[in-house]
Design an enzyme around this catalytic site. Sequence first.
Site, mmCIF file in Angstrom:
data_model
loop_
_atom_site.group_PDB
_atom_site.id
_atom_site.type_symbol
_atom_site.label_atom_id
_atom_site.label_comp_id
_atom_site.label_asym_id
_atom_site.label_seq_id
_atom_site.Cartn_x
_atom_site.Cartn_y
_atom_site.Cartn_z
ATOM 1 N N SER A 24 0.816 -1.212 0.000
ATOM 2 C CA SER A 24 0.000 0.000 0.000
ATOM 3 C C SER A 24 0.850 1.263 0.000
ATOM 4 O O SER A 24 0.474 2.268 -0.612
ATOM 5 C CB SER A 24 -0.936 0.006 1.222
ATOM 6 O OG SER A 24 -1.720 -1.157 1.260
ATOM 7 N N HIS A 57 1.453 4.328 4.499
ATOM 8 C CA HIS A 57 0.693 5.043 3.475
ATOM 9 C C HIS A 57 1.122 6.513 3.426
ATOM 10 O O HIS A 57 1.330 7.074 2.339
ATOM 11 C CB HIS A 57 -0.800 4.955 3.773
ATOM 12 C CG HIS A 57 -1.323 3.551 3.821
ATOM 13 N ND1 HIS A 57 -2.570 3.231 4.338
ATOM 14 C CD2 HIS A 57 -0.758 2.373 3.446
ATOM 15 C CE1 HIS A 57 -2.753 1.927 4.254
ATOM 16 N NE2 HIS A 57 -1.670 1.382 3.721
#
Length: 360
Positions: free
Chosen positions: A164, A216
């Site tokens: 991610s 992230h």
Amino acid sequence: MLRKRHRILYLGPEGPRGHSLLVPVVAAINFFLFIVTMYVNDCPAHRRSSSGSCTLPSLGRLSFEPLFDNPLFGPSSSSLSKMGGISSETVAGKHQIWRPFSCIWLHAGVFHMIVDLISLLFVGIRLEQEFGCVRVGCIYFLSGIGGSLFSLLFIENRVSVGSSGALFGLMGAVVAEIVPNWSKHEGKCPTFATLGVIALLLFIIGLFPHIDNFSHIGGFLFGTMLGYVFFIRPHFDWSKYPMAPHNRITDFTIDSSRKMCKMFLWVVIVVLLAVLYLVFMVLAFRGVNGNDHCSWCRSFSCAPSSHWNCGGGSNSHSICKYMIRGTTMLLTCESNQRSQIYSGTFSLSSIKEFCDELCS
């Protein structure tokens, strides 16, 4: 029409600008490694009783851990660590410098993998068709490593995996390319709406165990800067055309000055990237704990819940393996490898209490 309009996530009427090979290959490798991780995990081998049974035991060796240990339908934290997941213990304690790269090939569970790979294919293929595999590959892997280094400041001994951060890097690169060239792009609103939906889904998944929202943030930060470095476009020079709408000399002067400004900013960003990688690497390998300066950061990475085990330090849940046979339970703490045998009848809450005591 002299001024060319660009599309990134949404193709123009002429169709794709190029081919995509890297992104599908990366997605296929991610899927293959998830199957390998589940095979290595071998849930039935270490869970023999009904109270600690695997999820979907009909899958045999590929069955998932109990949902309390992994609500995303995936392997245990020890298997993720064995395959290359990151934690402060393995990186700062054992100095295994390859883990910030290896962890971006792994996924915590089926749901995590599906969202990641669909988003990667949607965003990555379009970018690779527009800019080529070399530039997109550099952004993907460098932002993934940067996100891993940043997350190491907050995850403590909890194992974290996922691509991610690298995906957020690609989304940051899209933003870095569109904003400076705002007037040259079509479909800006649908593009940002799509990125917003993907970011929201990944943020929600980042609240579950073994995934980290700080990766992230770090991936987006590095991806935005890398996007400016690799996706920079030269300013359109109207002076080359006899039908240019303005004076040639003036347009050439404006174009040259803008190119100089872009080049100066490019150099500054490259230097800043090198400094950030060095700083985050030093902090990560020294085992600096960012949670000491942020009281809510643990919840931002893994939201505390009675339905799953976050693991981590003293202020969060501990991670244990347990095996129950009759009225006897063998409990092993994964963080310090301490084991102890208990006798009696056991509820889920009592197992959690024994686990916290054993890991403290």
